[in-house]
Write a protein that holds these residues in place. Structure first.
Motif, short mmCIF file in Angstrom:
data_model
loop_
_atom_site.label_atom_id
_atom_site.label_comp_id
_atom_site.label_asym_id
_atom_site.label_seq_id
_atom_site.Cartn_x
_atom_site.Cartn_y
_atom_site.Cartn_z
N GLU A 188 -34.43 33.50 -14.24
CA GLU A 188 -35.75 32.99 -14.54
C GLU A 188 -36.35 32.34 -13.31
O GLU A 188 -37.67 32.60 -13.29
CB GLU A 188 -35.70 31.87 -15.77
N LEU A 189 -35.56 31.61 -12.59
CA LEU A 189 -36.27 30.80 -11.46
C LEU A 189 -36.55 31.95 -10.27
O LEU A 189 -37.40 31.87 -9.71
CB LEU A 189 -35.26 29.93 -10.92
N VAL A 190 -35.43 32.55 -10.12
CA VAL A 190 -35.46 33.38 -8.68
C VAL A 190 -36.21 35.13 -8.79
O VAL A 190 -36.76 35.36 -7.72
CB VAL A 190 -33.99 33.66 -8.16
N THR A 191 -36.14 35.43 -10.14
CA THR A 191 -36.86 36.64 -10.16
C THR A 191 -38.40 36.92 -9.73
O THR A 191 -38.65 37.78 -8.84
CB THR A 191 -36.52 37.07 -11.53
N PRO A 192 -39.19 35.94 -10.04
CA PRO A 192 -40.68 35.86 -9.56
C PRO A 192 -40.78 35.87 -8.08
O PRO A 192 -41.81 36.25 -7.46
CB PRO A 192 -41.29 34.88 -10.45
N GLN A 193 -39.57 35.16 -7.43
CA GLN A 193 -39.78 35.04 -6.04
C GLN A 193 -39.59 36.48 -5.34
O GLN A 193 -39.86 36.64 -4.03
CB GLN A 193 -38.73 33.80 -5.50
N VAL A 204 -42.12 41.76 -1.94
CA VAL A 204 -41.34 43.15 -1.82
C VAL A 204 -41.99 43.54 -3.04
O VAL A 204 -42.21 42.97 -4.05
CB VAL A 204 -39.93 42.68 -2.25
N LYS A 205 -42.40 44.89 -3.07
CA LYS A 205 -42.87 45.73 -4.30
C LYS A 205 -41.74 46.27 -5.09
O LYS A 205 -41.84 46.90 -6.36
CB LYS A 205 -43.85 46.57 -3.68
N THR A 206 -40.63 46.90 -4.34
CA THR A 206 -39.53 47.42 -4.93
C THR A 206 -38.23 46.89 -4.62
O THR A 206 -37.99 46.60 -3.36
CB THR A 206 -39.43 49.04 -4.49
N ILE A 226 -39.41 39.26 -17.11
CA ILE A 226 -39.87 38.36 -16.32
C ILE A 226 -40.88 38.59 -15.18
O ILE A 226 -41.76 37.72 -15.06
CB ILE A 226 -38.63 37.84 -15.48
N ASP A 227 -40.98 39.69 -14.51
CA ASP A 227 -41.83 40.00 -13.66
C ASP A 227 -42.10 41.68 -13.74
O ASP A 227 -41.27 42.37 -12.81
CB ASP A 227 -41.49 39.55 -12.27
N SER A 268 -35.25 35.50 -0.61
CA SER A 268 -36.28 36.38 -1.08
C SER A 268 -37.79 35.53 -1.15
O SER A 268 -38.53 36.37 -1.10
CB SER A 268 -35.91 36.36 -2.88
N PRO A 269 -37.82 34.39 -1.21
CA PRO A 269 -39.30 33.69 -1.37
C PRO A 269 -40.13 34.02 -0.04
O PRO A 269 -41.30 33.92 -0.06
CB PRO A 269 -39.27 32.34 -1.68
N ILE A 270 -39.45 34.19 0.95
CA ILE A 270 -39.99 34.34 2.30
C ILE A 270 -39.87 35.58 2.83
O ILE A 270 -40.16 35.83 4.58
CB ILE A 270 -39.60 33.18 3.36
N LEU A 271 -39.24 36.57 2.14
CA LEU A 271 -38.43 37.79 2.94
C LEU A 271 -39.48 38.69 4.05
O LEU A 271 -39.02 38.68 5.16
CB LEU A 271 -37.99 38.77 1.90
#
Length: 361
Positions: free
Chosen positions: A24-29, A35-37, A64-65, A281-284
């Motif tokens: 739940e926390l990391v999926t939206p990041q 990233v689109k895919t 989630i997203d 992920s959040p800054i990839l």
């Protein structure tokens, strides 16, 4: 180059989004990192060894997203049969991930003998699924195999599989050595290789004093990092982004000491191991742009994060999913500290450091 870059739908062909509260926390990041895919790994607890479990997991991620195109994988396991491969293909599953037993997070159900899976690989070849290989072998003191050379020892398996299945698309995941780059480059076009952002930056010297830099496979020597950078800089379409972004609870990244008592009252001390994984992920995509610019490969950014992986996997970019980056100003680009959710806290890579590029909202 310009102070702005537009990329056609960046893709991350190796990401972990876990399960439960961490998911739940990391999926939206993933989307927030540009990233689109996203190509999702199956090493959950229990591992995703059936088509039904993978389909259910995908539905959870889409809940989630729904803005991300989630591409799913099976975990190579005795439960994965040729019939299961055919079922997976019909369900839209894109690949099967192989983990050697015990070499990384949640790999205790991993394999020990590739030969027994040849009927599965044949079915994958026929159905067009991709084989994703965690390219290490287990450590073995008698054979002088450790985390520092486990990838090099694995490469003979890669060469054998590429020879025996010339129509099977194979990806050596998260390469860390010059030997891996040389081997992949020498093999036919059905063999490709993902490279992480953090391995384009780290060497063993940065890992040794910092548990948040510890991952599997572990970063190697400067010459190995240069080989990865040169592979990206070459523009060779065999090499593309697979972040291996792997979040762990903050407490799991810091070894802890627990003191207890035995039944007879004697003191007992245990030390926990540090979890393997780097969370990017959040800054990839801004991170990748920053790193490529640092070694003179910014002109290869689109190929590395968008074109090459999509071409190999046959996943075209969708219209209207372009990502725009711009250079950061003096007061911009600082990577934040921890991300906190419901009882979960994770620390991103490069926390406290400054990115040279950021996403234009």
């Amino acid at each position: 180059m310009s102070d702005e870059i537009t990329l056609p739908a960046p893709a991350d062909f190796h990401v972990h989004v876990r399960q439960g509260k961490m998911c739940e926390l990391v999926t939206p990041q993933v989307a927030k990192g540009g990233v689109k895919t996203a190509y999702v790994m199956p090493n959950l607890v229990p591992p995703l060894t059936s088509t039904d479990s993978v389909v259910a997991y995908k539905a959870e991620l889409e809940r989630i997203d729904p803005s991300v195109e989630w591409l799913m994988t099976l975990y190579l396991h005795p439960e994965v049969t040729p019939d299961e491969i055919r079922k997976a293909a019909k369900a839209g599953i894109k690949g099967v991930k192989s983990y050697p037993r015990g070499v990384t997070t949640n790999s205790n159900s991993g394999i020990e003998d590739y030969g027994v899976y040849y009927p599965v690989f044949k079915a994958m070849e026929e159905e067009g699924l991709v084989l994703n290989l965690h390219g290490e072998v287990p450590s073995d003191a008698e054979k002088n195999i450790s985390v520092l050379n486990a990838e090099v020892h694995f490469l003979r398996h890669l060469e054998t599989l590429a020879h025996d299945f010339p129509k099977l698309r194979i990806v050596l995941e998260h390469a860390t050595t010059s030997a891996a780059i040389t081997t992949v480059s020498s093999l036919p076009s059905n063999v490709a290789c993902s490279i992480t952002a953090h391995h384009l930056f780290l060497t063993i010297d940065e890992v040794a004093p910092q548990p948040h830099h510890f991952c599997k496979p572990i970063a190697k020597e400067p010459k190995d990092r240069k080989a990865l950078q040169d592979a990206v800089k070459s523009g060779n379409p065999k090499f593309f982004l697979g972040s291996d972004s792997a979040p762990h609870p903050l407490s799991s990244k810091s070894p802890s000491i627990t003191q207890t008592q035995t039944e007879d009252g004697s003191p007992s001390t245990s030390v926990s191991a540090c979890a393997a994984g780097v969370y990017t992920s959040p800054i990839l995509i801004p991170l990748v742009a920053t790193l490529l610019e640092s070694f003179g490969a910014l002109d290869k950014l689109q190929g590395f994060v968008s074109d090459h992986g999509r071409t190999f996997y046959g996943i075209p970019a969708k219209e209207g999913q372009q990502l725009k980056l711009r250079k950061t100003k003096d007061d911009e680009g600082l990577v934040r500290g921890t991300f906190k959710g419901d009882g979960v806290e994770v620390l991103p890579f490069w926390a406290g450091k400054k990115l040279a590029w950021q996403i234009v909202e």
